[in-house]
Design a protein around this motif. Structure first.
Motif, PDB file in Angstrom:
ATOM      1  N   ARG A  20       0.817  -1.210   0.000  1.00 51.75           N
ATOM      2  CA  ARG A  20       0.000   0.000   0.000  1.00 51.75           C
ATOM      3  C   ARG A  20       0.855   1.266   0.000  1.00 51.75           C
ATOM      4  N   THR A  21       1.853   1.333   0.869  1.00 53.53           N
ATOM      5  CA  THR A  21       2.658   2.554   0.989  1.00 53.53           C
ATOM      6  C   THR A  21       3.956   2.490   0.194  1.00 53.53           C
ATOM      7  N   ARG A  22       4.338   1.298  -0.267  1.00 57.14           N
ATOM      8  CA  ARG A  22       5.598   1.059  -0.986  1.00 57.14           C
ATOM      9  C   ARG A  22       6.821   1.228  -0.085  1.00 57.14           C
ATOM     10  N   ILE A  23       6.618   1.226   1.225  1.00 58.50           N
ATOM     11  CA  ILE A  23       7.744   1.284   2.156  1.00 58.50           C
ATOM     12  C   ILE A  23       8.531  -0.015   2.024  1.00 58.50           C
ATOM     13  N   LYS A  24       9.861   0.100   1.942  1.00 61.07           N
ATOM     14  CA  LYS A  24      10.731  -1.070   1.862  1.00 61.07           C
ATOM     15  C   LYS A  24      11.606  -1.100   3.112  1.00 61.07           C
ATOM     16  N   ILE A  25      11.682  -2.257   3.713  1.00 57.29           N
ATOM     17  CA  ILE A  25      12.480  -2.437   4.918  1.00 57.29           C
ATOM     18  C   ILE A  25      13.441  -3.585   4.668  1.00 57.29           C
ATOM     19  N   TYR A  26      14.720  -3.345   4.951  1.00 57.03           N
ATOM     20  CA  TYR A  26      15.768  -4.336   4.726  1.00 57.03           C
ATOM     21  C   TYR A  26      16.491  -4.633   6.034  1.00 57.03           C
ATOM     22  N   LYS A  27      16.980  -5.858   6.155  1.00 56.39           N
ATOM     23  CA  LYS A  27      17.827  -6.219   7.287  1.00 56.39           C
ATOM     24  C   LYS A  27      18.691  -7.394   6.833  1.00 56.39           C
ATOM     25  N   VAL A  28      19.940  -7.385   7.236  1.00 54.44           N
ATOM     26  CA  VAL A  28      20.888  -8.429   6.843  1.00 54.44           C
ATOM     27  C   VAL A  28      21.217  -9.293   8.060  1.00 54.44           C
ATOM     28  N   PHE A  29      21.227 -10.600   7.842  1.00 50.79           N
ATOM     29  CA  PHE A  29      21.555 -11.559   8.894  1.00 50.79           C
ATOM     30  C   PHE A  29      22.710 -12.442   8.430  1.00 50.79           C
TER      31      PHE A  29
END
Length: 109
Positions: A20-29
């Motif tokens: 809906r908002t096109r927010i992208k969240i990334y995290k590296v493990f």
């Protein structure tokens, strides 16, 4: 990526995209595990501005079992997607140019 000694180290990027908002969240493990999938899910839930009612994840072992039960315990529907099946809607929200080992796409009402 390489560590301080110059040895190759595998890292896994998890990506969430709110359709809906096109927010992208990334995290590296460092590890590709179910516990990291749950940690990322919890991290994403804290970052998103609105309630989430459905999430889609790849049909990988990390997103089944404990992860699935954790998501559904929060009254969020969890849908496993087959990456071999074309989905034009999913293609619109993919993060182009970003190498992603694992991704799950976030749907919000």
């Amino acid at each position: 990526a390489r560590d301080k000694a110059g040895n190759w180290v595998r890292k896994f990027q998890y990506t969430a995209i709110d359709k809906r908002t096109r927010i992208k969240i990334y995290k590296v493990f460092k590890n590709h595990t179910e516990i990291n999938a749950v940690r990322f899910f919890n991290y994403v839930m804290k970052k998103l501005p609105s309630h989430t009612s459905v999430i889609e994840t790849l049909n990988d072992r990390e997103f089944q079992g404990w992860f699935h039960r954790h998501v559904e315990a929060l009254s969020i529907k969890h849908v496993l997607i087959d990456t071999n099946t074309p989905d034009p809607e999913r293609d619109k929200t993919s993060s182009s140019g970003t190498p992603v080992d694992e991704a799950y796409h976030q749907k919000a009402n």
